[in-house]
Design an enzyme around this catalytic site. Structure first.
Site, PDB file in Angstrom:
ATOM      1  N   TYR A   1       0.806  -1.176  -0.003  1.00 48.14           N
ATOM      2  CA  TYR A   1      -0.020  -0.087   0.126  1.00 48.14           C
ATOM      3  C   TYR A   1       0.837   1.107  -0.049  1.00 48.14           C
ATOM      4  O   TYR A   1       1.179   1.621   1.101  1.00 48.14           O
ATOM      5  CB  TYR A   1      -0.964  -0.075   1.373  1.00 48.14           C
ATOM      6  CG  TYR A   1      -1.859  -1.308   1.281  1.00 48.14           C
ATOM      7  CD1 TYR A   1      -2.211  -2.031   0.218  1.00 48.14           C
ATOM      8  CD2 TYR A   1      -2.748  -1.530   2.688  1.00 48.14           C
ATOM      9  CE1 TYR A   1      -3.133  -2.984   0.319  1.00 48.14           C
ATOM     10  CE2 TYR A   1      -3.367  -2.572   2.632  1.00 48.14           C
ATOM     11  CZ  TYR A   1      -3.630  -3.404   1.366  1.00 48.14           C
ATOM     12  OH  TYR A   1      -4.504  -4.450   1.859  1.00 48.14           O
TER      13      TYR A   1
ATOM     14  N   HIS B   1       0.320 -12.242   1.283  1.00 52.17           N
ATOM     15  CA  HIS B   1      -0.395 -11.177   0.535  1.00 52.17           C
ATOM     16  C   HIS B   1      -0.545 -11.736  -0.801  1.00 52.17           C
ATOM     17  O   HIS B   1       0.476 -11.783  -1.702  1.00 52.17           O
ATOM     18  CB  HIS B   1       0.163  -9.810   0.686  1.00 52.17           C
ATOM     19  CG  HIS B   1      -0.737  -8.834   0.133  1.00 52.17           C
ATOM     20  ND1 HIS B   1      -0.328  -7.543   0.257  1.00 52.17           N
ATOM     21  CD2 HIS B   1      -2.058  -8.748   0.002  1.00 52.17           C
ATOM     22  CE1 HIS B   1      -1.275  -6.461  -0.155  1.00 52.17           C
ATOM     23  NE2 HIS B   1      -2.415  -7.309  -0.265  1.00 52.17           N
TER      24      HIS B   1
END
Length: 323
Positions: A52, A136
């Site tokens: 992010y 992830h």
């Protein structure tokens, strides 16, 4: 007994992608005010990832939480994408975040890569440990990535460096096997269990409930379509412009919600938590006003009759609604 999802985290969490300038940029000040408002509103679960904003989300979150009592909040972050120099550097990141492109993401689920990723995340967060560590998007890397990642994460958990481990993904493929083999404590599932997508009901939630594995539902607004009382022009569904069929379906759901005096976003937030496997929902928030609105919608008492009407209308499966 697996650690599961910490009760002190609560049922509503702050998703950190907007804090990393997902799609559009926000200032450090706005990010700080957003996190502070979330805290003031009682939120105690904060999710982030190196992905992010190439570490920006973690840095902003760490700065805002640094002086908070550590025992009062839960932080999750993710591994699998190491941040390495981009040579030559790009003006801007090319993976959806409005940040400079001096770094790039490099897949690595090896023990060494996972340990390095966690160490760098802890530095950015200013923490000694995180509560939950997810692999992830291993489905986007290579076929055996999920098992390789979980082997690395298990060693960290067994060493006491993290409390709970799991997978953060948009895909349901293979999760039932990982759950059944006892390899995960928590699944963070994006976009696959919402008012518009029930594909995880039997493939993930049923085995998770049986095994005592917690599920955190994210993407509950279907990347935009469920975030307003009525489908908005140009709204997206699963990161793409919504087609006519899904717009019509959403309109029918919104009408039933309105019949019960409930806004569509309130139902979207409440729906996943009807299932016993779902411990929490996490929502991306980019401003104090968004925090206030999400908390207001989350606190709505959705009547049971609304769910019954959605089932009788063929809009959600009976197995998604208690009773």
């Amino acid at each position: 007994m697996t650690p599961g999802f910490p009760a002190r985290a609560g049922k509503l969490g702050l998703g950190g992608a907007p804090l990393g300038n997902f799609v559009t940029a926000i200032s450090d000040d706005q990010a700080r005010r957003t996190i502070d408002r979330a805290w003031d509103q009682g939120l105690r679960y904060f999710d982030t990832a190196p992905h992010y904003g190439l570490g920006l989300s973690e840095r902003r979150l760490g700065a805002a939480l640094r002086d908070r009592p550590r025992e009062e909040f839960v932080v999750s972050t993710k591994v699998g994408r190491l941040l390495v120099p981009q040579i030559p550097a790009q003006d801007w990141d090319d993976d959806g975040f409005r940040v400079p492109g001096a770094l790039r993401r490099q897949w690595d689920f090896s023990p060494e890569g996972v340990e390095r990723s966690l160490s760098e995340s802890l530095d950015r967060l200013g923490l000694d440990a995180v509560d939950i560590l997810y692999a992830h998007d291993p489905d986007q890397a290579w076929g055996s990535a999920a098992r390789e990642a979980l082997g690395s994460l298990t060693r960290l958990r067994d060493a006491g460096l993290v409390s709970a481990i799991g997978i953060g993904t948009n895909s349901t493929a293979g999760l039932a096997d990982l759950i059944g083999e006892g390899l995960v404590d928590v699944i963070m599932l994006a976009n696959r269990y919402s008012l518009l997508d029930h594909s995880a009901l039997e493939t993930v939630l049923a085995p998770a409930a049986k095994a005592g594995v917690a599920v955190v539902a994210v993407g509950v607004f279907a990347t935009g379509l469920l975030s307003t009382a009525r489908p908005a022009a140009g709204a997206t569904f699963d990161y793409r412009p919504a087609d006519a069929a899904v717009l019509e379906r959403t309109g029918r759901i919104a009408s039933i919600c309105a019949d019960h005096g409930v806004d569509l976003p309130a139902a979207a937030l409440a729906f996943p938590l009807l299932h016993p496997a779902v411990s929490a929902v996490a929502v991306g928030m980019r401003s104090p006003d968004e925090v206030d609105d999400d908390v207001r919608q989350f606190d709505v008492d959705v009547p049971a009759g609304l769910w019954r009407d959605l089932v009788s209308g063929g809009l959600v499966p009976p197995g998604a609604v208690p009773g």
